[in-house]
Write an enzyme that holds these catalytic residues in place. Structure first.
Site, short mmCIF file in Angstrom:
data_model
loop_
_atom_site.label_atom_id
_atom_site.label_comp_id
_atom_site.label_asym_id
_atom_site.label_seq_id
_atom_site.Cartn_x
_atom_site.Cartn_y
_atom_site.Cartn_z
N TYR A 141 16.87 0.56 -12.65
CA TYR A 141 15.52 0.01 -12.78
C TYR A 141 15.47 -1.05 -13.88
O TYR A 141 15.00 -2.17 -13.67
CB TYR A 141 14.53 1.14 -13.07
CG TYR A 141 13.19 0.64 -13.56
CD1 TYR A 141 12.35 -0.07 -12.70
CD2 TYR A 141 12.77 0.86 -14.88
CE1 TYR A 141 11.12 -0.56 -13.16
CE2 TYR A 141 11.56 0.39 -15.33
CZ TYR A 141 10.73 -0.32 -14.47
OH TYR A 141 9.54 -0.80 -14.92
N GLY A 186 -0.84 2.18 -3.75
CA GLY A 186 -2.23 1.83 -4.03
C GLY A 186 -3.15 1.97 -2.83
O GLY A 186 -2.73 2.27 -1.71
N SER A 240 9.84 -4.78 -18.40
CA SER A 240 9.87 -3.39 -18.88
C SER A 240 10.71 -3.27 -20.15
O SER A 240 11.67 -4.02 -20.35
CB SER A 240 10.48 -2.49 -17.81
OG SER A 240 10.72 -1.19 -18.30
N LYS A 253 14.83 -5.33 -13.75
CA LYS A 253 13.81 -6.04 -14.52
C LYS A 253 14.43 -7.16 -15.38
O LYS A 253 13.89 -8.26 -15.47
CB LYS A 253 13.04 -5.07 -15.40
CG LYS A 253 12.10 -4.15 -14.61
CD LYS A 253 11.00 -4.94 -13.92
CE LYS A 253 9.96 -4.05 -13.27
NZ LYS A 253 8.87 -4.80 -12.63
N ALA A 311 4.58 -5.85 -8.09
CA ALA A 311 5.12 -5.06 -6.98
C ALA A 311 6.61 -4.77 -7.16
O ALA A 311 7.44 -5.68 -7.12
CB ALA A 311 4.87 -5.78 -5.66
N LEU A 371 0.81 -1.23 0.00
CA LEU A 371 0.00 0.00 0.00
C LEU A 371 0.84 1.27 0.00
O LEU A 371 0.40 2.32 0.45
CB LEU A 371 -0.98 0.00 1.19
CG LEU A 371 -1.96 -1.19 1.22
CD1 LEU A 371 -2.87 -1.08 2.44
CD2 LEU A 371 -2.79 -1.24 -0.06
N ILE A 382 6.96 -7.45 -0.06
CA ILE A 382 7.50 -8.72 -0.56
C ILE A 382 9.03 -8.72 -0.64
O ILE A 382 9.63 -9.78 -0.85
CB ILE A 382 6.92 -9.08 -1.94
CG1 ILE A 382 7.30 -8.04 -3.00
CG2 ILE A 382 5.42 -9.27 -1.87
CD1 ILE A 382 7.06 -8.52 -4.40
#
Length: 337
Positions: free
Chosen positions: A145, A36, A120, A149, A76, A33, A51
């Site tokens: 980033y 979201g 991504s 991924k 996430a 959260l 996680i």
């Protein structure tokens, strides 16, 4: 089928939860959260957890078995390119540990053996072609980033033969727009919400760099409507039901490039607000041009994008205006800077 969605309360995750419900699937959500809201998941069972934290893999295994989960869709993660350049170690810790714990949970689970990973286009870095296929060589992400991924894909691929996990990575580009207006992007992290947030404050929307080697000097991207993207995730789940699968990585996009300035100009048309944008320096880690070929997903899954840039901008504007906290009084709007 029961599907667990990590990050299901966020922007893309909530649209996928909605699409899963529409398809009649049972959904369980794991979310910390940080971006979201629990009201966005339409009554799905919610487990609040980080996680990436120590022990999260074992806890996920318990949840997967308790909820009789068969498939996981993993969103996430931290996802800001510029922030990843400023905080590389934190991005490695968050995103790689998160993927590690998802895989630990799945390997310990009795039934959860299908994984759709939110990858991504940042995995491609600055590719040597204008329209990028999935097998472009070399894949050299230029920011932490994108590195996390790509490494996440490697991790999942390594678990296929050893642990029997069926894995599929969806590499997408710039996600925008909105389906149901209540699923508006809750975080001001993507281009269109950032532009609208500036307008809400009476400030000039910002363009980061207009001296790139592109037709108008601004970054060019493949913009994909979030509802199209949600449909692609459902198509990927069906693809994982096949015993014969030729590929495990797919671009999700339109194959068409749109510049940041074109998005800004479309926003002027859709909103009717006569704003003047400001140009600032480039952001670290931004490639000038990134468009993906959707040929593989078109042919293998039968998925095609339905929405164009006009649909994307209009749906984002409609959702923004439907939110009382964001609503802009167009008639009396004035630029303060």
């Amino acid at each position: 089928m029961t599907v667990l969605v990590t990050g299901g309360c966020g922007y893309i995750g909530a649209h996928v939860v909605h699409a899963l419900h529409q398809a009649g699937e049972r959904v369980v959500v794991v979310d910390d959260l940080s971006y979201g809201k629990p009201t966005r998941i339409e009554g799905s069972r919610l487990y609040g957890m980080d996680i990436s934290a120590p022990g999260a893999g074992e806890r996920l295994a318990e949840i997967l078995d308790a909820e009789d989960v068969e498939a996981v869709i993993h969103f996430a993660a931290r996802k800001q390119v510029g922030e990843s350049v400023e905080k590389p170690l934190w991005y490695y810790q968050q995103n790689i540990n998160g993927m590690l714990n998802v895989l630990i949970g799945m390997t310990k689970s009795a039934k959860a053996k299908k994984l759709v990973f939110s990858s991504s286009a940042a995995t491609y870095g600055v590719p040597p072609v204008d329209v990028v296929p999935e097998d472009v060589v070399p894949m050299l992400p230029i920011n932490p980033y994108g590195q996390t991924k790509l490494f996440g894909e490697w991790m999942a691929r390594a678990c296929e033969g050893t642990y029997g996990i069926r894995f599929c990575a969806l590499r997408y580009f710039n996600v925008a727009g909105c389906g149901p207006v209540e699923l508006e992007d809750p975080a001001i992290l993507n281009l269109i919400p950032m532009l609208l947030d500036r307008l809400k404050k009476g400030k000039a929307p910002l363009i980061f760099g207009d001296d790139y080697p592109t037709p108008d000097g601004t970054c060019v991207r493949d913009y994909i409507h979030v509802s199209d993207l949600a449909d692609a995730h459902l198509a990927a789940l069906k693809y994982l039901d096949r015993d014969e699968r030729k590929y495990d990585a797919f671009n999700v996009g339109t194959g068409e490039g749109t510049s940041v300035r074109q998005i800004v100009d479309e926003l002027k048309k859709v909103t009717g607000i006569p704003f003047q944008e400001h140009v600032q320096g480039r952001r670290a880690g931004d490639p000038p041009h990134l468009i993906g070929s959707p040929k593989r997903i078109n042919e293998e899954m039968g998925w095609h994008a339905k929405y164009d840039v006009e649909d994307i901008v209009k749906s984002a504007w409609d959702a923004w205006q439907a939110n009382p906290e964001h609503h802009i009084d167009v008639e009396h709007w004035k630029q303060a800077d």
